[in-house]
Scaffold this motif. Sequence first.
Motif, PDB file in Angstrom:
ATOM      1  N   LEU A  37      -2.929  -2.570   4.508  1.00 28.89           N
ATOM      2  CA  LEU A  37      -3.918  -1.839   5.298  1.00 28.89           C
ATOM      3  C   LEU A  37      -3.297  -1.262   6.565  1.00 28.89           C
ATOM      4  O   LEU A  37      -3.681  -0.171   7.003  1.00 28.89           O
ATOM      5  CB  LEU A  37      -5.092  -2.745   5.645  1.00 28.89           C
ATOM      6  N   ARG A  38      -2.352  -1.994   7.159  1.00 34.79           N
ATOM      7  CA  ARG A  38      -1.676  -1.448   8.353  1.00 34.79           C
ATOM      8  C   ARG A  38      -0.896  -0.190   7.985  1.00 34.79           C
ATOM      9  O   ARG A  38      -0.872   0.786   8.744  1.00 34.79           O
ATOM     10  CB  ARG A  38      -0.760  -2.499   8.967  1.00 34.79           C
ATOM     11  N   ALA A  39      -0.266  -0.200   6.815  1.00 38.93           N
ATOM     12  CA  ALA A  39       0.488   0.973   6.376  1.00 38.93           C
ATOM     13  C   ALA A  39      -0.448   2.146   6.113  1.00 38.93           C
ATOM     14  O   ALA A  39      -0.146   3.297   6.465  1.00 38.93           O
ATOM     15  CB  ALA A  39       1.282   0.636   5.113  1.00 38.93           C
ATOM     16  N   PHE A  40      -1.603   1.868   5.515  1.00 37.66           N
ATOM     17  CA  PHE A  40      -2.595   2.931   5.275  1.00 37.66           C
ATOM     18  C   PHE A  40      -3.081   3.509   6.593  1.00 37.66           C
ATOM     19  O   PHE A  40      -3.146   4.730   6.768  1.00 37.66           O
ATOM     20  CB  PHE A  40      -3.768   2.362   4.468  1.00 37.66           C
ATOM     21  N   LEU A  41      -3.396   2.623   7.528  1.00 34.58           N
ATOM     22  CA  LEU A  41      -3.893   3.092   8.816  1.00 34.58           C
ATOM     23  C   LEU A  41      -2.815   3.890   9.551  1.00 34.58           C
ATOM     24  O   LEU A  41      -3.114   4.929  10.157  1.00 34.58           O
ATOM     25  CB  LEU A  41      -4.340   1.892   9.668  1.00 34.58           C
TER      26      LEU A  41
END
Length: 307
Positions: free
Chosen positions: A67-71
Amino acid sequence: MDADQLTTDCRALAARFDARLRLERRASVHTARAYVATAHRLLNFLALHRGGPVAPSDLVTLEASDLRAFLAARRGEGLGASAAAREMSAVRAFLRFAADQLGTSPALPRIATPKRPRTLPRPAAPADAIALAEETGAMARHPWIAARDTALLLLLYGSGLRISEALGLPASVHPLGETLRVTGKRGKTRVVAVLPLVAEAVGHYAALCPWPLTSDAPLFRGAKGGALSADVVRRAVASARRTLGLSDRITPHALRHSFATHLLAGGADLRSLQELLGHASLSSTQVYTAVDAAHMLDVWRTAHPRS
């Protein structure tokens, strides 16, 4: 990878998510469209991020790093803090839905989301709110449209309605009494007070309206007889606002903020204000305490001899 390359199972999951939002949660068309678009973006990103197709079962095993990578990718595309926070809210809703569809408990990875900048609503002064309603009407080409625009804006200010709520009113509410039942977000209803001035303005509009106000028709009609568009109202308000020299922040929705701020300044308690505005959470209403304090500070700075 685009949406057409998603697995059939993922496309079906996103379609069911759309149906859940619209039918069960009664989300607006705009909200449902935005949430489903986020779901597709997440699925597309994960396929690229992991280098292969993503199955619905993969969504319940995501880690915080995913999710951090997506954000980070979304922020790299220019997404601001407020929009990024909304994006992550949609992601969490989609992941909860996926877990529910798979019959498992949602175990959402915890990540820090961008802080939304805290901005206070900018209320119009009472005289400006009334002047805006009158000037918008005065600029209309036909007397019935003038009466319609004035009545609509007075209703927004006098009863604290969202523009979508006012435009969604059926003609059967006419003639207005002392109260009005309104359907707000997610189909929730509430009762709002109606000022005599507002009831009179709506009655004047109804008397001039060339279209039959049958019970199943919208109360506020467009020039060709259909439902009045919010964009038409916003453009009319923008023209009147420029004529009056008012701030660009004075929009139809700002009249709702003005209603709330002026009631609070007049002694209304937060719980009553919450009911009148139709807020699901008291925290949404509490922002108006800061607005009122800011307004009083402006008055003090302007008028106090030692400020």
